[in-house]
Scaffold this motif. Structure first.
Motif, PDB file in Angstrom:
ATOM      1  N   GLY A  24      -8.527   6.317  -2.618  1.00 50.19           N
ATOM      2  CA  GLY A  24      -7.413   5.414  -2.380  1.00 50.19           C
ATOM      3  C   GLY A  24      -7.342   4.303  -3.407  1.00 50.19           C
ATOM      4  O   GLY A  24      -8.174   4.213  -4.320  1.00 50.19           O
ATOM      5  N   CYS A  48       1.477   5.835  -5.026  1.00 53.70           N
ATOM      6  CA  CYS A  48       1.326   6.753  -3.882  1.00 53.70           C
ATOM      7  C   CYS A  48       1.401   8.215  -4.298  1.00 53.70           C
ATOM      8  O   CYS A  48       0.870   9.086  -3.609  1.00 53.70           O
ATOM      9  CB  CYS A  48       2.402   6.467  -2.833  1.00 53.70           C
ATOM     10  SG  CYS A  48       2.107   4.953  -1.927  1.00 53.70           S
ATOM     11  N   ASP A  52      -3.944   9.003  -2.087  1.00 54.48           N
ATOM     12  CA  ASP A  52      -3.589   9.283  -0.687  1.00 54.48           C
ATOM     13  C   ASP A  52      -3.476   8.053   0.211  1.00 54.48           C
ATOM     14  O   ASP A  52      -2.915   8.128   1.302  1.00 54.48           O
ATOM     15  CB  ASP A  52      -4.648  10.209  -0.060  1.00 54.48           C
ATOM     16  CG  ASP A  52      -4.595  11.592  -0.685  1.00 54.48           C
ATOM     17  OD1 ASP A  52      -3.569  11.905  -1.315  1.00 54.48           O
ATOM     18  OD2 ASP A  52      -5.575  12.347  -0.538  1.00 54.48           O
ATOM     19  N   ASP A  53      -4.094   6.951  -0.206  1.00 60.99           N
ATOM     20  CA  ASP A  53      -4.115   5.768   0.660  1.00 60.99           C
ATOM     21  C   ASP A  53      -3.958   4.535  -0.232  1.00 60.99           C
ATOM     22  O   ASP A  53      -4.842   4.240  -1.044  1.00 60.99           O
ATOM     23  CB  ASP A  53      -5.453   5.722   1.426  1.00 60.99           C
ATOM     24  CG  ASP A  53      -5.450   4.694   2.542  1.00 60.99           C
ATOM     25  OD1 ASP A  53      -4.740   3.676   2.418  1.00 60.99           O
ATOM     26  OD2 ASP A  53      -6.161   4.902   3.539  1.00 60.99           O
ATOM     27  N   HIS A  77       6.449   5.071   1.304  1.00 60.70           N
ATOM     28  CA  HIS A  77       5.737   6.356   1.169  1.00 60.70           C
ATOM     29  C   HIS A  77       4.749   6.464   2.328  1.00 60.70           C
ATOM     30  O   HIS A  77       4.221   5.452   2.778  1.00 60.70           O
ATOM     31  CB  HIS A  77       4.984   6.356  -0.177  1.00 60.70           C
ATOM     32  CG  HIS A  77       4.579   7.714  -0.662  1.00 60.70           C
ATOM     33  ND1 HIS A  77       3.568   8.439  -0.086  1.00 60.70           N
ATOM     34  CD2 HIS A  77       5.052   8.479  -1.695  1.00 60.70           C
ATOM     35  CE1 HIS A  77       3.426   9.588  -0.742  1.00 60.70           C
ATOM     36  NE2 HIS A  77       4.317   9.645  -1.726  1.00 60.70           N
ATOM     37  N   GLU A  78       4.478   7.680   2.764  1.00 60.12           N
ATOM     38  CA  GLU A  78       3.532   7.840   3.897  1.00 60.12           C
ATOM     39  C   GLU A  78       2.103   7.443   3.523  1.00 60.12           C
ATOM     40  O   GLU A  78       1.257   7.240   4.390  1.00 60.12           O
ATOM     41  CB  GLU A  78       3.566   9.273   4.448  1.00 60.12           C
ATOM     42  CG  GLU A  78       3.190  10.310   3.423  1.00 60.12           C
ATOM     43  CD  GLU A  78       3.286  11.740   3.939  1.00 60.12           C
ATOM     44  OE1 GLU A  78       3.540  11.941   5.133  1.00 60.12           O
ATOM     45  OE2 GLU A  78       3.088  12.650   3.111  1.00 60.12           O
ATOM     46  N   HIS A  79       1.828   7.312   2.237  1.00 61.53           N
ATOM     47  CA  HIS A  79       0.475   6.924   1.812  1.00 61.53           C
ATOM     48  C   HIS A  79       0.234   5.410   1.865  1.00 61.53           C
ATOM     49  O   HIS A  79      -0.877   4.961   1.636  1.00 61.53           O
ATOM     50  CB  HIS A  79       0.205   7.412   0.377  1.00 61.53           C
ATOM     51  CG  HIS A  79       0.132   8.905   0.270  1.00 61.53           C
ATOM     52  ND1 HIS A  79       0.012   9.560  -0.936  1.00 61.53           N
ATOM     53  CD2 HIS A  79       0.153   9.879   1.222  1.00 61.53           C
ATOM     54  CE1 HIS A  79      -0.030  10.867  -0.725  1.00 61.53           C
ATOM     55  NE2 HIS A  79       0.066  11.085   0.580  1.00 61.53           N
TER      56      HIS A  79
END
Ligand code: G3P
Length: 221
Positions: A24, A48, A52-53, A77-79
């Protein structure tokens, strides 16, 4: 232990991601400024796509504004993990945002009580700043040890993200104490793999291999 890189520099993030050990990225307004990330949201999106984080920090200090900003960052973003400072309004925002399923990194942690409050509010990560405590003649590692004990006593699943790491021994000590994550500058990540005996050993192996090829070339066919 998870390795995060503490930078907003896309080249450094790409390089670290290519090493295959990057879990991350953490950013903060100072790092965004250093990277010239004037279009902050677009910049976070690009990070992102590489990791991933990705912690992106709110800059508001009032509850309503923090929540609105946190929701906006989470939508990039989902990250994205939303980074919220350890202030009273921040605690309220952590509670609200984490109940909405948004991952929270509670930052600027300098005491065990701050970490405990952040965990109770539902933070995914707490970020104790080791180096900045060392800078003022406190022992940053004592804080990691104390938070580890408290979280284990009550089985909090909030992860300890050791931040403000300045050198490889900070990573070693944080790992020994059971910190879940270490976030570090690219330079420190690079130093983790360096050892003079490795370099010297490899040099000798390669020199001997060359000698072997010379011997082979000198032998009659
Ligand atoms: O991202 C927060 C933290 O890691 C900052 O480190 O070196 O500015 O104290 P430092």
């Amino acid at each position: 232990m998870k390795f995060f890189i503490d930078t907003a520099d896309l080249d450094e993030i790409r390089e670290a991601a290519d090493m295959g050990v990057l879990d991350g990225v953490t950013t903060n307004p100072s790092l965004a400024m250093k990277a010239g990330a004037s279009n902050f949201e677009e910049h976070i999106y690009k990070i992102c796509e590489l990791a991933d984080d990705v912690s992106a920090e709110v800059v508001s200090t009032e509850y309503d504004a923090m929540v609105a900003e946190g929701r906006k960052l989470a939508q990039i973003h989902e990250h994205v993990t939303v980074k919220v400072p350890m202030i009273r309004e921040g605690v309220k925002a952590i509670e609200t945002l984490s109940n909405e399923g948004i991952r929270i990194n509670c930052t600027l942690i300098f005491s065990p009580t701050q970490a405990l409050v952040a965990a109770k509010a539902g933070a995914t990560y707490v970020s104790p700043f080791i180096g900045r405590l060392d800078d003022i003649s406190s022992n940053g590692m004592d804080l990691i040890a104390s938070i580890r004990t408290i979280f284990d006593n009550y089985a909090y699943d909030t992860q300890i993200l050791a931040a403000s790491i300045r050198h490889p021994m900070h990573v070693v000590e944080a790992a020994e104490l059971g910190a879940d994550v270490a976030t570090m500058p690219f330079d420190t990540l690079d130093k983790l793999i360096k050892h003079p005996l490795t370099d010297r050993g490899l040099e000798k192996f390669l020199a001997d291999w060359d000698k072997l090829q010379e011997q082979k070339a000198g032998q009659p066919a």
